[in-house]
Design a protein around this motif. Structure first.
Motif, PDB file in Angstrom:
ATOM      1  N   ILE A   2      16.761   1.525 -15.711  1.00 45.33           N
ATOM      2  CA  ILE A   2      15.623   2.345 -15.309  1.00 45.33           C
ATOM      3  C   ILE A   2      16.048   3.811 -15.139  1.00 45.33           C
ATOM      4  N   ASP A   4      14.369   8.206 -15.029  1.00 45.85           N
ATOM      5  CA  ASP A   4      13.251   8.979 -14.478  1.00 45.85           C
ATOM      6  C   ASP A   4      12.285   9.502 -15.531  1.00 45.85           C
ATOM      7  N   SER A   5      12.531   9.142 -16.797  1.00 39.85           N
ATOM      8  CA  SER A   5      11.782   9.820 -17.845  1.00 39.85           C
ATOM      9  C   SER A   5      10.347   9.335 -17.976  1.00 39.85           C
ATOM     10  N   ARG A   6      10.119   8.076 -17.645  1.00 38.43           N
ATOM     11  CA  ARG A   6       8.794   7.510 -17.902  1.00 38.43           C
ATOM     12  C   ARG A   6       8.431   6.587 -16.752  1.00 38.43           C
ATOM     13  N   PRO A   7       7.141   6.247 -16.638  1.00 41.45           N
ATOM     14  CA  PRO A   7       6.761   5.272 -15.612  1.00 41.45           C
ATOM     15  C   PRO A   7       7.593   3.998 -15.729  1.00 41.45           C
ATOM     16  N   ILE A   8       7.962   3.414 -14.580  1.00 38.45           N
ATOM     17  CA  ILE A   8       8.838   2.243 -14.594  1.00 38.45           C
ATOM     18  C   ILE A   8       8.182   1.067 -15.307  1.00 38.45           C
ATOM     19  N   PHE A   9       6.848   0.915 -15.143  1.00 43.04           N
ATOM     20  CA  PHE A   9       6.224  -0.259 -15.769  1.00 43.04           C
ATOM     21  C   PHE A   9       6.361  -0.197 -17.289  1.00 43.04           C
ATOM     22  N   HIS A  41      16.149  -5.392 -11.228  1.00 47.62           N
ATOM     23  CA  HIS A  41      16.116  -3.939 -11.426  1.00 47.62           C
ATOM     24  C   HIS A  41      15.917  -3.178 -10.120  1.00 47.62           C
ATOM     25  N   ILE A  43      13.246  -2.956  -8.221  1.00 49.26           N
ATOM     26  CA  ILE A  43      11.996  -2.199  -8.275  1.00 49.26           C
ATOM     27  C   ILE A  43      10.915  -2.989  -7.551  1.00 49.26           C
ATOM     28  N   ASN A  44       9.819  -2.308  -7.292  1.00 52.47           N
ATOM     29  CA  ASN A  44       8.689  -2.927  -6.638  1.00 52.47           C
ATOM     30  C   ASN A  44       8.105  -4.043  -7.516  1.00 52.47           C
ATOM     31  N   THR A  47       5.147  -3.205  -9.686  1.00 49.59           N
ATOM     32  CA  THR A  47       5.468  -2.410 -10.875  1.00 49.59           C
ATOM     33  C   THR A  47       5.945  -3.310 -12.003  1.00 49.59           C
ATOM     34  N   LYS A  50       3.049  -5.042 -13.506  1.00 47.44           N
ATOM     35  CA  LYS A  50       2.270  -4.143 -14.351  1.00 47.44           C
ATOM     36  C   LYS A  50       2.903  -4.042 -15.741  1.00 47.44           C
TER      37      LYS A  50
END
Lengths: 133, 310
Positions: A2, A4-9, A41, A43-44, A47, A50
């Motif tokens: 993961i 920072d470039s794009r939404p995580i989903f 990962h 992550i939430n 997310t 999604k």
């Protein structure tokens, strides 16, 4: 992983697509659960869900009620077709831009690509020319 | 499914001549993890204190689970607020604190608390006064997690915790959130560490809400363009500039724009590099640009055009 470039989903969806394209996830096999993606990962879970749902909407995955998510038949071919279309913009354009910056003429660039496709080492050995990502 | 857990309207809190909260309106939905971010003194703790009925707002109102929270046990038994420097009675040990929490919170999970005590290696029979800063934070983290309160606030829960203990906290929070979803508000300065856990980000600056957005909507909402200064300037013309740096003939400009595929291709053709902006960088840039000492009369547009022509 993961970034920072794009939404995580979208990144989760992309990672699953990669595994389908390279055959790690075969068609009609079950993919890990949303919670497993979230834990792996860090992550939430919403997310992760999604990201999985994007692929369900695209028909790449389908849900077996009470069991989980599975890779659809024909998913790999569909992804390969889409990615082939995107290949020129995503890979060829930046490659050509970097080659221009370095003053590599088009014919030399094509020879390099053919050599790369054959799996031969870069010219000159120690100085690898890498394309801009 | 995502009903409002907190509905705050026009909250203002004044301490003598300090305006700690300035017309804050927010809505927190059920079963989501919120990041409450901002500088020291921005109003984060004040906001959490008002929402948990531990401080009175000067004006405005806040409903928690649809009701006023003040002296309302129906609401407060479902709410947990872990303060950064929670005070405990002088003769209390961690064991006493957990026993009290067990009485207070109706969803308290004793087995989970005991597992966490083991995870953090907390000496439960030592007086809390004698604990290290990290161990004191661990007491709060354990209460906050094991209380399983439907609305849980953590105010900088990590002070004194080392990197391993912090990761343990994030991992246990995520695991337990997955099993027992609830609304969590995490106030933090370590934005990069928590960014991936958050559903939603609220940034507060000088008592005002600066950002209130889904974290995935923020991701990729800004970009840094790097390359020869004239070409960078050409590329960012008409874009909202958040930050500008120069290194010799090179410029690095952060723009508050989601770049389209065509724009990225255009940047590549100009020989420019486009780098992502982390949530932490975005918060820093937006906070700094919001700071009055840097604000130019006429507002941001003027600031941008000034910066662009510099």
């Amino acid at each position: 992983m993961i970034d920072d470039s794009r939404p995580i989903f979208l990144q989760i969806a992309g990672l699953i697509e990669n595994e389908i394209v390279d055959g790690t996830l075969a068609e009609e096999t079950q993919i890990p659960s949303t919670n497993e993606f979230a834990a792996f990962h860090r992550i939430n879970p919403a997310t992760a869900a999604k990201g999985v749902n994007v692929l369900v909407e695209d028909g790449i995955l389908y849900k077996k009620r009470g069991i989980g998510m599975f890779v659809s038949t024909g998913a790999r071919a569909a992804l390969v077709a889409r990615r082939t279309q995107e290949f020129f913009e995503q890979y060829v354009r930046p490659l050509v831009a970097e080659a221009r910056k370095l003053g590599i003429p088009a014919d030399e660039l094509s020879r390099m690509i053919i050599r790369g496709a054959d799996g031969a080492p870069a010219e000159g050995g120690n100085r690898e020319r890498s394309a801009a990502s | 499914m995502n009903g409002a857990v907190v509905e705050a309207r026009n909250l203002t809190k004044r301490y003598r001549d300090v305006l700690a909260l300035d017309d804050v309106s927010i809505r927190l939905s059920a079963d989501r993890i919120y990041g409450l971010l901002g500088r020291n003194g921005a109003g984060k703790t004040t906001l959490m204190s008002v929402l948990t009925a531990q401080a009175f707002a000067t004006s405005g109102d806040a409903l928690v689970f649809g009701e006023e929270a003040y002296e309302n046990d129906r609401v407060l038994s479902r709410v947990c607020f872990i303060r950064e420097s929670q005070k405990y009675p002088d003769d209390f040990t961690a064991f006493h604190a957990f026993k009290a929490a067990r009485l207070l919170f109706r969803n308290w999970d004793q087995a989970f608390a005991e597992r966490l005590i083991g995870d953090f290696g907390l000496p439960v029979k030592r007086r809390i006064k004698k604990l290290s800063r990290g161990q004191l934070s661990a007491v709060g983290v354990i209460i906050g997690l094991a209380s399983r309160a439907e609305l849980t606030f953590f105010d900088e829960p990590y002070l004194g915790l080392d990197a391993v203990a912090r990761q343990l906290f994030y991992d246990r929070l995520l695991e337990d959130f997955t099993d027992s979803p609830r609304t969590v508000v995490l106030s933090s300065h370590l934005i990069d560490e928590v960014a991936n856990l958050l559903d939603h980000v609220i940034v507060i600056d000088q008592g005002r809400i600066l950002i209130d957005a889904e974290s995935d909507a923020l991701r990729g909402s800004a970009a840094t363009v790097v390359g020869p200064a004239p070409k960078v300037n050409e590329f960012v013309t008409g874009m909202k500039v958040l930050h500008r740096e120069a290194l010799g003939p090179l410029a690095s400009v952060t723009v508050d724009e989601t770049l389209s595929a065509a724009q990225r291709t255009g940047a590549a053709r100009l020989g420019l590099e486009v780098a992502p902006v982390s949530l932490q960088q975005l918060v820093i840039r937006k906070t700094l640009i919001n700071h009055p000492s840097r604000r130019v009369p006429g507002g941001d547009a003027e600031l941008d055009s000034m910066e662009a022509t510099r």
